[in-house]
Scaffold this motif. Structure first.
Motif, PDB file in Angstrom:
ATOM      1  N   LYS A 290      -4.858   7.158   1.392  1.00  0.00           N
ATOM      2  CA  LYS A 290      -4.499   7.952   2.927  1.00  0.00           C
ATOM      3  C   LYS A 290      -5.174   8.990   3.106  1.00  0.00           C
ATOM      4  CE  LYS A 290      -0.764   5.304   2.100  1.00  0.00           C
ATOM      5  NZ  LYS A 290      -0.468   5.102   0.542  1.00  0.00           N
TER       6      LYS A 290
ATOM      7  N   GLN B  70       1.339  -0.729   0.266  1.00  0.00           N
ATOM      8  CA  GLN B  70       0.053  -0.055  -0.458  1.00  0.00           C
ATOM      9  C   GLN B  70       0.806   1.588   0.410  1.00  0.00           C
ATOM     10  OE1 GLN B  70      -2.916  -0.586   3.615  1.00  0.00           O
ATOM     11  NE2 GLN B  70      -2.873  -2.681   2.717  1.00  0.00           N
TER      12      GLN B  70
ATOM     13  N   SER C 190     -10.623   0.341   5.356  1.00  0.00           N
ATOM     14  CA  SER C 190     -10.161   1.237   6.291  1.00  0.00           C
ATOM     15  C   SER C 190      -9.720   0.268   7.902  1.00  0.00           C
ATOM     16  CB  SER C 190     -11.615   1.961   7.342  1.00  0.00           C
ATOM     17  OG  SER C 190     -12.123   2.260   5.936  1.00  0.00           O
TER      18      SER C 190
ATOM     19  N   TYR D 278      -5.888   0.517   6.958  1.00  0.00           N
ATOM     20  CA  TYR D 278      -5.106   1.307   7.222  1.00  0.00           C
ATOM     21  C   TYR D 278      -4.658   1.836   8.240  1.00  0.00           C
ATOM     22  CZ  TYR D 278      -4.866   6.691   7.722  1.00  0.00           C
ATOM     23  OH  TYR D 278      -4.007   7.354   8.535  1.00  0.00           O
TER      24      TYR D 278
ATOM     25  N   THR E 236      -8.340   4.996   1.660  1.00  0.00           N
ATOM     26  CA  THR E 236      -8.001   4.987   2.897  1.00  0.00           C
ATOM     27  C   THR E 236      -6.278   4.396   2.772  1.00  0.00           C
ATOM     28  OG1 THR E 236      -9.486   2.701   3.244  1.00  0.00           O
ATOM     29  CG2 THR E 236     -10.396   4.859   4.397  1.00  0.00           C
ATOM     30  N   MET E 237      -7.039   3.080   2.871  1.00  0.00           N
ATOM     31  CA  MET E 237      -5.368   1.853   2.892  1.00  0.00           C
ATOM     32  C   MET E 237      -4.144   2.985   1.376  1.00  0.00           C
ATOM     33  SD  MET E 237      -5.889  -2.142   1.927  1.00  0.00           S
ATOM     34  CE  MET E 237      -5.808  -2.175   0.099  1.00  0.00           C
TER      35      MET E 237
ATOM     36  N   TRP F 208       3.982   2.754   1.341  1.00  0.00           N
ATOM     37  CA  TRP F 208       4.005   3.804   2.786  1.00  0.00           C
ATOM     38  C   TRP F 208       5.421   4.295   2.627  1.00  0.00           C
ATOM     39  CZ3 TRP F 208       0.845   4.238   7.401  1.00  0.00           C
ATOM     40  CH2 TRP F 208      -0.199   4.202   7.790  1.00  0.00           C
TER      41      TRP F 208
END
Length: 537
Positions: A249, A198, A268, A271, A245-246, A200
């Motif tokens: 963000k 996802q 959700s 995340y 969401t994930m 990050w």
């Protein structure tokens, strides 16, 4: 006399052992780097409009760049099994991400180990079984986490602190610097989680792309006018299936206020789980960057095409930010090789487990046989055999990795390996090289709902058959239609080409022992039963 003879024989044996040790020590070292979902479009050695990757580009500038490198099955676990075995998915035990890799089979690390190499793997494994054929290993469980990741080791599970790309590199360099036997050649698999979903980014890279306008691909709003139903029914469109969401963000509480429902219910919580892995200081730093993005989204919520463009921009900001860390860390490892006089006698391979969609056809993810996910980056540096700055345009595939590594190490290549050694291409010899590639994707039903399909690609054309709960053919002229927008399967103009491709496809299915339709039906039935047991069908 007998004593003198014994001394003579003993001396010869010692001399023979020393010669064997010297011969082994002279063999090339191997660093094999596999990233996850790194699109060739996001590597500046191929195209610099999205990002600069100077450290990875070193391998192209000092070695060979492959313009036509492809995979056999564009999905994480199967690609790794192919790389290890040199065999297609139907023969190596891993057809999809649910299969468990059979570690009793022959792999190139095991063969190298048997030939006197020391072998190690750090980072992503993603094959469900424990690594075999490695003297040292520390691998992520399943996909692993970007922040403070856990690792599986021979001595049990461990928890680390830090960012996953940094941690994997620390472990790889520690192996090279402190653990390896300097009297043996080594083979190090240095495998990154990034840039897998996802996305990050590291705290160092949170803002690198936040204020840059990312170019939008021409096909972001592709309507699939001539394609089969497989494209329209796939669940990987940025507009409809990417998570706010994930993926983008946006905090779940903001979506609740906006009464916005995510495509899948677990987006959700995924995340929230990842945000909670951050330390308090990291959370504060994260919110300094993403807080204003969330506030602006809540106050000026885009709709329709504007929302798709917003999601694309956010997706690319984080995806590219994650790649910045990969590039920086690969630079660290290459610097270590330079500083320790290892560069000249070490072959470095850089590739990804497959390509990835960066908005092309409206998509993220991979799986399809279309170019963006079928094709993968491949850079190889080996100063002793490859002229710096060489570009190769032959059709190569990830089944070729295992035989290439074995050939370089002067280890016999097993007859059942299906790939070809790339060594002749290093020297510009492509006589009798393959003229077509075979592909087969299996994971349906499953996440993203890309239908099962197989096909053939030549230098100019591509033929794909979608099957299972559909029956459809697609044919593309890659020279006239590089974006694969115009399916010409039923065009009278391509009747002869279609016949030639059907013939070639059948030849490849026989060659690679994937021509049993009855076996495919058995697999489909067993996959359905497995999915039912998991509650996914």
């Amino acid at each position: 006399m007998n004593k003198l003879l014994w001394i003579f024989v003993f001396g010869l044996s010692i001399l023979g052992c020393k010669e064997k040790e010297e011969s082994l020590r002279a063999k090339p070292n191997i660093v094999f780097i596999i990233t996850d979902d790194h699109a060739y479009q996001a590597l500046s050695a191929y195209d610099d409009k999205l990002i600069k990757t100077p450290h990875i580009d070193r391998l192209a500038n000092e070695g060979m760049l492959f313009n036509r490198a492809f995979v056999t099955n564009s999905i994480c676990s199967p690609s790794r099994a192919v790389a290890l075995t040199g065999k297609f998915s139907h023969l190596n035990s891993v057809r999809d991400n649910l299969d468990v890799f059979d570690t009793t089979q022959v792999t190139f690390p095991r063969l190298l180990q048997g030939a006197g190499y020391e072998t190690a793997i750090y980072g992503k494994w993603h094959l469900k079984s424990k690594p075999k054929g490695f003297d040292f290993w520390e691998v992520l469980p399943d996909q692993g986490h970007y922040y403070h990741p856990e690792f599986l080791t021979p001595d049990g599970d461990i928890k680390t602190t830090g960012y996953v790309t940094d941690v994997i590199t620390d472990k790889a360099i520690h192996y090279l610097d402190s653990l390896r036997d300097t009297n043996k050649p080594f083979m190090l698999m240095y495998n990154h989680k990034a840039p897998h979903r996802q996305w990050w980014p590291s705290m160092h890279d949170l803002e690198d792309f936040k204020y840059k306008k990312i170019p939008v691909p021409e096909t972001l709003f592709d309507e699939y006018k001539t394609k089969s139903n497989a494209s329209a029914e796939a669940e990987m469109r940025i507009a409809d299936h990417m998570a706010l969401t994930m993926d983008n963000k946006i905090a779940p509480e903001i979506l609740e206020k906006l009464d916005y429902e995510e495509f899948l219910g677990w987006y959700s919580s995924s995340y929230t789980e990842r945000f909670n892995r951050l330390t308090k200081e990291e959370q504060e730093q994260w919110l300094k960057v993403y807080g204003p993005i969330n506030e602006d989204f809540q106050q000026n919520t885009p709709k329709g095409k504007a929302l798709t463009l917003w999601k694309y921009q956010r997706y690319m900001e984080d995806y590219l930010g994650v790649i910045k860390s990969v590039d920086r860390n690969i630079g660290r490892l290459l610097d270590y090789l330079d500083e320790n006089d290892l560069t000249e006698n070490t072959i470095v391979v850089y590739t990804s487990d497959q390509g990835f969609y960066l908005g092309e056809h409206g998509w993220f993810d991979k799986r399809f046989m279309y170019e963006e996910s079928f094709r993968t980056p491949l850079l190889i540096r080996y100063p002793q055999s490859i002229e710096a700055g060489t570009v190769n345009s032959d059709l190569v595939q990830n089944i070729d990795f295992a035989p290439t590594v074995l050939d370089i190490a002067e280890v016999d290549i097993p007859e059942d390996i299906q790939g070809l050694s790339l060594l002749p291409l290093f020297e510009g010899n492509n006589a009798n090289w393959r003229d077509a590639l075979y592909y087969h994707y299996y994971e349906y039903p499953g996440i993203h709902m890309v239908k099962r399909h197989y096909g053939v690609r030549t230098a100019q054309h591509k033929l794909i058959r979608f099957y299972y709960n559909t029956e459809a053919w697609e044919l593309y002229d890659l020279e006239k239609d590089p974006q694969e927008l115009n399916n010409v399967y039923d065009s009278p103009e391509y009747k002869t080409v279609q016949e030639q491709l059907h013939k070639k496809l059948q030849e490849l299915r026989v060659q690679y022992k994937d021509d049993s339709d009855s076996l495919n039906l058995q697999w489909i039935q067993s996959d359905i039963e497995r999915l039912k047991s998991l509650g996914w069908y």
